[in-house]
Motif scaffolding. Structure first.
Motif, mmCIF file in Angstrom:
data_model
loop_
_atom_site.group_PDB
_atom_site.id
_atom_site.type_symbol
_atom_site.label_atom_id
_atom_site.label_comp_id
_atom_site.label_asym_id
_atom_site.label_seq_id
_atom_site.Cartn_x
_atom_site.Cartn_y
_atom_site.Cartn_z
ATOM 1 N N UNK A 86 0.841 -1.199 0.000
ATOM 2 C CA UNK A 86 0.000 0.000 0.000
ATOM 3 C C UNK A 86 0.874 1.246 0.000
ATOM 4 N N UNK A 87 1.903 1.250 0.828
ATOM 5 C CA UNK A 87 2.821 2.397 0.885
ATOM 6 C C UNK A 87 3.542 2.573 -0.451
ATOM 7 N N UNK A 88 3.978 1.496 -1.055
ATOM 8 C CA UNK A 88 4.690 1.541 -2.334
ATOM 9 C C UNK A 88 3.795 2.079 -3.444
ATOM 10 N N UNK A 89 2.565 1.581 -3.524
ATOM 11 C CA UNK A 89 1.627 2.055 -4.539
ATOM 12 C C UNK A 89 1.213 3.504 -4.272
ATOM 13 N N UNK A 90 1.087 3.881 -2.998
ATOM 14 C CA UNK A 90 0.734 5.262 -2.653
ATOM 15 C C UNK A 90 1.839 6.228 -3.057
ATOM 16 N N UNK A 91 3.073 5.834 -2.838
ATOM 17 C CA UNK A 91 4.206 6.685 -3.213
ATOM 18 C C UNK A 91 4.252 6.851 -4.728
ATOM 19 N N UNK B 153 3.830 10.408 -6.607
ATOM 20 C CA UNK B 153 4.835 10.912 -7.541
ATOM 21 C C UNK B 153 4.218 11.266 -8.892
ATOM 22 N N UNK B 154 3.302 10.442 -9.365
ATOM 23 C CA UNK B 154 2.626 10.742 -10.632
ATOM 24 C C UNK B 154 1.776 12.005 -10.524
ATOM 25 N N UNK B 155 1.098 12.178 -9.395
ATOM 26 C CA UNK B 155 0.271 13.369 -9.197
ATOM 27 C C UNK B 155 1.147 14.619 -9.146
ATOM 28 N N UNK C 268 4.138 15.011 -10.427
ATOM 29 C CA UNK C 268 4.672 15.221 -11.766
ATOM 30 C C UNK C 268 3.636 15.860 -12.685
ATOM 31 N N UNK C 269 2.387 15.412 -12.592
ATOM 32 C CA UNK C 269 1.318 15.980 -13.416
ATOM 33 C C UNK C 269 1.047 17.434 -13.039
ATOM 34 N N UNK C 270 1.086 17.750 -11.748
ATOM 35 C CA UNK C 270 0.869 19.127 -11.305
ATOM 36 C C UNK C 270 1.973 20.028 -11.820
ATOM 37 N N UNK C 271 3.208 19.598 -11.665
ATOM 38 C CA UNK C 271 4.344 20.405 -12.124
ATOM 39 C C UNK C 271 4.286 20.588 -13.643
ATOM 40 N N UNK C 272 4.015 19.517 -14.363
ATOM 41 C CA UNK C 272 3.932 19.614 -15.827
ATOM 42 C C UNK C 272 2.785 20.537 -16.237
#
Length: 71
Positions: free
Chosen positions: A26-31, A35-37, A39-43
Motif C-alpha cells: 500500500x505504501x509503495x503504490x501510494x508513493x 509521484x505521478x500526481x 509530476x502531473x501538477x508540475x507539468x
C-alpha cells in the motif's frame, strides 16, 4: 482492457510471493501515485505558464496594456 490490468497485478503478485507485506505494498503504490500526481501538477503548471506566455505574443494588439491583476 484486461491486459492493461494484468501487468500491475503480476507485479503485485510477484512482490507478495517474495514476502512483501500488505502495508508495504500500500505504501509503495501510494508513493508511486503521489509521484505521478506531483509530476502531473508540475507539468501542468509549466505548460500553463508557457502557453500563457506564448499566447500573449500574437494577442498583444488585442489585450489591454497593462493587463488587469488577478483580483
Amino acid at each position: 482492457m484486461s491486459k492493461l490490468r494484468s501487468k500491475p497485478r503480476q507485479t503485485v503478485a510477484m512482490l507478495k510471493s517474495l514476502g512483501a507485506s500488505k502495508s508495504w505494498l500500500v505504501r509503495w503504490l501510494s508513493i508511486q501515485t503521489l509521484l505521478l500526481v506531483v509530476l502531473a501538477i508540475v507539468a501542468g503548471l509549466v505548460l500553463g505558464v508557457l502557453l500563457e506566455t506564448l499566447l500573449r505574443l500574437p494577442l498583444t494588439d488585442l489585450l489591454p496594456d497593462p493587463l488587469p491583476g488577478m483580483a
